[in-house]
Design an enzyme around this catalytic site. Structure first.
Site, PDB file in Angstrom:
ATOM      1  N   GLU A  65      -8.943   0.229   0.934  1.00 57.85           N
ATOM      2  CA  GLU A  65      -9.942  -0.762   0.527  1.00 57.85           C
ATOM      3  C   GLU A  65     -10.976  -0.183  -0.425  1.00 57.85           C
ATOM      4  O   GLU A  65     -11.531  -0.884  -1.273  1.00 57.85           O
ATOM      5  CB  GLU A  65     -10.714  -1.256   1.755  1.00 57.85           C
ATOM      6  CG  GLU A  65      -9.881  -1.987   2.749  1.00 57.85           C
ATOM      7  CD  GLU A  65     -10.662  -2.167   4.029  1.00 57.85           C
ATOM      8  OE1 GLU A  65     -11.204  -3.256   4.227  1.00 57.85           O
ATOM      9  OE2 GLU A  65     -10.762  -1.220   4.817  1.00 57.85           O
TER      10      GLU A  65
ATOM     11  N   GLN B  45       0.820  -1.210   0.000  1.00 54.62           N
ATOM     12  CA  GLN B  45       0.000   0.000   0.000  1.00 54.62           C
ATOM     13  C   GLN B  45       0.847   1.250   0.000  1.00 54.62           C
ATOM     14  O   GLN B  45       0.403   2.329  -0.358  1.00 54.62           O
ATOM     15  CB  GLN B  45      -0.921   0.089   1.218  1.00 54.62           C
ATOM     16  CG  GLN B  45      -1.426  -1.186   1.826  1.00 54.62           C
ATOM     17  CD  GLN B  45      -0.464  -1.732   2.851  1.00 54.62           C
ATOM     18  OE1 GLN B  45       0.702  -1.942   2.567  1.00 54.62           O
ATOM     19  NE2 GLN B  45      -0.927  -1.986   4.049  1.00 54.62           N
TER      20      GLN B  45
ATOM     21  N   SER C 183      -7.808  -0.437   6.428  1.00 56.49           N
ATOM     22  CA  SER C 183      -7.386   0.898   5.978  1.00 56.49           C
ATOM     23  C   SER C 183      -7.223   1.852   7.154  1.00 56.49           C
ATOM     24  O   SER C 183      -7.550   3.027   7.058  1.00 56.49           O
ATOM     25  CB  SER C 183      -8.409   1.512   5.009  1.00 56.49           C
ATOM     26  OG  SER C 183      -8.871   0.576   4.100  1.00 56.49           O
ATOM     27  N   ARG C 184      -6.766   1.363   8.268  1.00 56.16           N
ATOM     28  CA  ARG C 184      -6.709   2.200   9.454  1.00 56.16           C
ATOM     29  C   ARG C 184      -5.300   2.602   9.811  1.00 56.16           C
ATOM     30  O   ARG C 184      -5.071   3.374  10.718  1.00 56.16           O
ATOM     31  CB  ARG C 184      -7.309   1.444  10.646  1.00 56.16           C
ATOM     32  CG  ARG C 184      -6.595   0.119  10.899  1.00 56.16           C
ATOM     33  CD  ARG C 184      -6.986  -0.519  12.194  1.00 56.16           C
ATOM     34  NE  ARG C 184      -6.216  -0.015  13.296  1.00 56.16           N
ATOM     35  CZ  ARG C 184      -4.968  -0.385  13.577  1.00 56.16           C
ATOM     36  NH1 ARG C 184      -4.341  -1.257  12.828  1.00 56.16           N
ATOM     37  NH2 ARG C 184      -4.341   0.116  14.607  1.00 56.16           N
TER      38      ARG C 184
ATOM     39  N   GLY D 121      -8.294   6.674   5.761  1.00 54.69           N
ATOM     40  CA  GLY D 121      -7.784   5.547   4.978  1.00 54.69           C
ATOM     41  C   GLY D 121      -8.507   5.430   3.641  1.00 54.69           C
ATOM     42  O   GLY D 121      -9.657   5.819   3.515  1.00 54.69           O
TER      43      GLY D 121
END
Ligand code: FES
Ligand code: FES
Lengths: 808, 155
Positions: free
Chosen positions: A765, A516, A557-558, A762
């Site tokens: 995702e 990512q 996505s944190r 985030g």
């Protein structure tokens, strides 16, 4: 340089290692004396195991250990402790590991596996989650009641196949339906699909004679592996060390715990020799987890003005054989399961149901790709019923500041704006204007204007027949989305900044960067907060529970948000220490000081300054007296103010932040073949603040293409006995370079989030979510044909366009 | 076992190979050149792509004993003299890498293309890498990287 650290584009810090082939992944490692493991998997979807004979396998030269379920009285589970390490007395899916061998080479291990004899008594498989709910359905877990789980948060129902039942009630849906002008009800289906990371699951474990375990593994969350293993084996966490090297893609499929317990126990059984397992691609499909299937039923009531007054939702999740993340997906997708709409009356039931198929786990989007297939298809169908433009209809109903979500959370100006995302994509795709040149004869709403003559007659209200010259139809479609990190209310992160003698900084966190780019974004945040050049931040790549600070998990996505906030605190801590020492050295007050570019100086008199190299290991006065000492900054962050949800009504505050988004597509459907070509995909997300634009764009493009995989290409296919028919990259196609859109345009909306670092949210995702319904909506707009099952494969599209025909 | 001679990244190798070994196995497990990846072992993903006499092959489909006398080039040979090639640099600059697992195979397929066709069109680039799967990047940055490297290398 310290300019533009936030929002600029820094090339990823792992680039050189990866382009030279020197990045080390788990399968690239070898330990002295290492053995190789292989699995024997079940050829039945559901069977009693009457006996296993391992004598011949054990006798083979080079075999050091053979294990079966009978040797392993342990169960593992994230939320529901339901999964044996090897099938115990019963196989619950085709591909489930039944026995395992460790040998001196892979070939010997493979040969030994073939010598294991298993006596199965096949049972009736349970292949359909809806049928699994029927009273006479065979039980996948007859002992469900005896399993441990967090009761109160999860609600399994003993004597059924229901692993969890999430309920939500807001207002009075039933009463509100009586006030509606129109009620639209539809059912949708999403099959199981797979993450397909290019690196298959790989673990190496070494059970040491002292009783401690060392593990190197392709996992997303080293601390979660350690914790779950300690619970399963009943040992202290401090006895387990988990190291994660480079990770070759994960997407949720490597969250939780997978092959680690098995290799650890093989290592012990093999006399404390290290053991490595690399899942074959076939096992990656059939043995390791996939994404759950979903049967959805939505009933939406609207008034004549187009406001949604009431919605009834039923989600039936096909969990497969074990609950894994499935129960939490059922819960998380429950509380966000009506989409980003303001609806006063909602009744929802989200059931996670066991079947005898490979089990589902987290997959990019955590249930939202599936549920938004239903929600965003339904919204277009409701708009169609109202003869209203789908954008206009959504605008009437989307959340805005002051509105409350279905769990009772109030939307504020900091929450983010789904409306803005929709506006942006609608503008960019030229919604309301005719499609590109080859499109039919014009018309409103970006709808394609040609429909095949023999298509069902449910053509959009304003659709007109155009030329069918080449059998191709162009059309546009839109869909919106939202998602919040699904996590326990006490989720925590931490960060350590360790200064080196040359005033560089080792940055330690435990979130994993499996592509990512978080390592790069977090290094930017660290440099920015320390006011130091980016080059001086040394991000420690390998994560090691013995050395790295705690982090809950790299999921949802944190990590940019929670890791970022920990880093900000660690930087404050380190800077304070530096100022304290410098203040004493320069004989001023700490708050008279400022730092920049690795120098601490007096604000009023910048020439009065110390270089960090003179401070970060302690300051030495001319006479030799010294103060301070090595500087180590420490920061941690725990999600605050989140609550458990009420078990009856689902009300509460479940989420740290919401990220909203929208997609718009322009497609061309070939009505002769059912092929869909995506000409343009525009995707907007309210990310709060872009930390690194290139990396954000990378997430969006990659996520969108994965969404196209779910939309058009991917699905698990079974035979009647529940055997997976396509466990290979030839039979289970993921998008290749030839399947991508002609153009993908990411757009970032920046409504700052009051709690995120620099206002960021985030976005890892989200790009994948709602790509399928945007395409299906475009198909409908172009042809008048509504498809309610995924994938939108050429075959399905062709058959839908040509009812009664078989595929050419 | 079978004694073979080959060159790998311009170095001579002389080694006994088992009849069952694939070239991929030889590279990774025996010669410790682990930059070449295994994604499927069946010729379906391209992660194991290397150059055999300048042509891209799935090394998981080639038997080790068949490469006797051959010239092999792997990702480890791409950065000549420790300096990144324009292709490698372009992968970094264009954001063509995420998890990096497909990257070595992608770069080798791209290298083979640029060797036989220094000025490829976008379609030719797509053709050259259509057997290399990437689950992370969505390919768009990879195609951009190869086109940009082609421009740099030929100028
Ligand atoms: S490993 Fe050779 S093609 Fe996949
Ligand atoms: S970068 Fe992960 S597979 Fe291509």
């Amino acid at each position: 340089m310290t300019e533009n650290l936030i929002g600029g584009s820094f090339p990823r810090i792992d680039g050189v290692e990866k382009v030279t082939g020197s990045a080390t992944y788990a399968a690239d490692m070898k330990l002295p004396g290492m053995l190789y493991a292989r699995l024997l998997t079940s050829p039945h979807a559901h069977a009693t195991i009457r006996g296993i004979n391992t004598e011949k396998a054990k006798a083979l030269y080079g075999v050091k250990a053979v294990l079966t379920g009978a040797d392993l009285p342990y169960r593992v589970g994230l939320y529901m402790v339901d999964k044996p390490i090897l099938a115990d007395g019963k196989a619950r899916y085709f591909g489930e590991p039944v026995a395992a061998v460790a040998a001196t080479s892979e070939e010997i291990a493979e040969e030994a596996v073939k010598l294991i004899e298993v006596d199965y008594e096949p049972l009736e498989p349970v292949l359909d989650a809806k049928k699994a709910l029927e009273a006479d359905a065979p039980l996948v877990h007859p002992d469900l009641d005896s399993y441990e789980c967090i009761r109160g948060v999860f609600c399994p129902k003993g004597g059924t196949n229901i692993a969890n039942h999430f309920r939500l009630k807001k207002g009075d849906a039933e009463e509100a339906f009586t006030r509606c002008d129109k009620i639209i009800e539809n059912e949708f289906y999403v099959p199981q699909v797979q993450h397909v990371p290019m690196e298959t699951h790989t673990s190496i474990a070494h059970w040491r004679p002292k009783g401690n375990i060392e593990i190197w593994t392709s996992a997303q969350s080293p601390f979660a592996v350690r914790h779950l293993l300690s619970v399963a084996l009943g040992m202290s966490q401090s006895m387990i060390r988990v190291v994660v090297p480079y990770l070759g893609g994960a997407f949720g499929g490597k969250a939780g715990i997978h092959l680690e317990p098995l290799v650890a126990l093989l290592s012990k059984a093999a006399g404390y020799r290290p053991v490595r397992i690399v899942a074959t691609r076939e096992q990656e499909f059939m043995t390791l987890p996939c994404r759950q299937g979903l049967h959805a039923r939505l009933k939406t009531g609207v008034n004549a003005e187009g406001r949604i007054l009431s919605q009834e939702i039923e989600y039936i999740w096909d969990a497969g054989a074990y609950a894994d993340y499935g129960v939490n997906i059922g819960r998380a997708s429950g509380y966000s399961g009506a989409g980003p709409y303001e609806i006063d009356n909602v009744k929802m039931d989200s059931l996670t149901v066991y079947t005898t198929k490979p089990f589902g786990t987290a997959y990019r989007g955590f249930g939202h790709v599936e549920l938004f297939w239903a929600v965003e298809s339904q919204m277009d169908m409701v708009a169609q019923e109202l003869k209203m433009d789908p954008v206009e209809f959504r605008m009437k109903n989307l959340l805005k500041p002051g509105a409350t979500t279905i769990t009772g959370e109030e939307i504020t100006e900091y929450t983010g704006s789904v409306r803005k995302c929709l506006e942006e994509v609608a503008k960019e795709i030229k919604w309301g204007e005719t499609c590109g040149e080859t499109c039919g004869d014009g018309g409103a709403r970006g709808r394609g204007e040609t429909a095949p003559a023999d298509a069902p007659s449910d053509v959009p209200s304003d659709g007109r027949h155009g030329s069918r010259s080449e059998g191709k139809v162009r059309a546009k479609g839109i869909a919106v989305l939202h998602k919040a990190p699904a996590m326990p209310p006490n989720t925590a992160s931490s960060a350590i900044m360790k200064f080196n003698e040359d005033a560089t900084v080792d940055l330690l966190v435990s979130g994993i960067d499996y592509g990512q780019g978080t390592a790069t974004s977090l290094s930017q945040i660290a440099a920015h907060e320390l006011k130091m050049p980016f080059e001086r931040i040394h991000f420690i790549w390998n994560k090691d529970t013995d050395f790295s600070p705690y982090d809950w998990q790299t999921v949802a996505s944190r990590f940019t948000v929670m890791g970022g906030l920990s880093i900000i605190k660690a930087a404050e801590d380190a800077t304070r220490q530096i100022k304290d020492v410098a203040a004493e050295a320069l004989n001023v007050k700490p708050d008279a000081l400022e730092v920049k570019d690795g120098v601490v100086f007096v604000k009023e008199d910048p020439l009065l300054a110390l270089d960090y190299t003179d401070v970060v290991m302690g300051y030495k006065f001319d006479n030799g007296n010294s103060i301070g000492g090595p500087v180590i900054g420490r920061g941690s962050y725990i999600a605050e103010g989140l609550t458990n949800l009420d078990p009856e009504t689902g009300q509460g505050l479940p989420a740290l932040n919401w990220t909203y988004g929208a997609h718009a597509v322009e497609i061309e459907v070939d009505t002769r073949t059912g092929d869909i070509e995506i000409l343009k995909l525009v995707s907007a997300f309210d990310v709060g603040k872009v930390i690194n634009e290139d990396l954000c764009r990378g997430q969006v493009i990659g996520g969108c293409v994965q969404g196209i995989g779910s939309a058009i290409h991917e699905q698990y296919i079974y035979d009647k006995a529940g055997r997976l028919l396509n466990p290979s990259l030839t039979d289970y196609k993921i998008p290749t370079v030839k399947d991508i859109p002609h153009e993908i345009m990411p757009i970032f909306v920046e409504t700052p989030h009051d709690k995120g670092p620099f206002g960021a949210r985030g976005v890892a995702e989200h790009p994948m979510i709602s790509v399928p319904p945007a395409i299906a909506n475009a198909i409908f707009n172009g042809t008048g044909v509504r498809i309610k099952e995924l994938p939108l494969s050429p075959e399905r599209v062709f058959l839908a366009l040509n009812p009664g025909r078989s595929k050419p | 076992m079978h004694l073979i001679n080959l060159t790998v990244n311009a170095e001579e190798v002389r080694i006994e190979v088992d009849d069952r070994w694939t070239l991929l196995y030889l590279l990774r497990e025996v010669l410790a050149l682990t930059g070449t990846k295994q994604g499927c072992g069946k010729g379906e993903c391209g992660a194991c792509t290397v150059l055999l006499a300048g042509r891209p092959v799935d090394s998981c489909l080639v038997l080790a004993r068949e490469v006797d006398g051959c010239d092999i080039r792997t990702i480890e040979g791409e950065a000549a003299g420790g300096e990144l090639s324009a292709l490698q640099q372009a992968f970094i600059d264009e954001g063509a890498i995420q998890c990096g697992f497909c990257t070595p195979g992608m770069i080798m397929s791209a290298r083979a293309l640029l060797m036989r066709n220094p000025h490829p069109t976008q379609e030719e680039v797509e053709e050259a890498i259509c057997g290399n799967l990437c689950r992370c990047t969505g390919y768009i940055p990879i195609v951009a990287a190869i086109l940009s490297a082609a421009r740099k290398e030929s100028s």
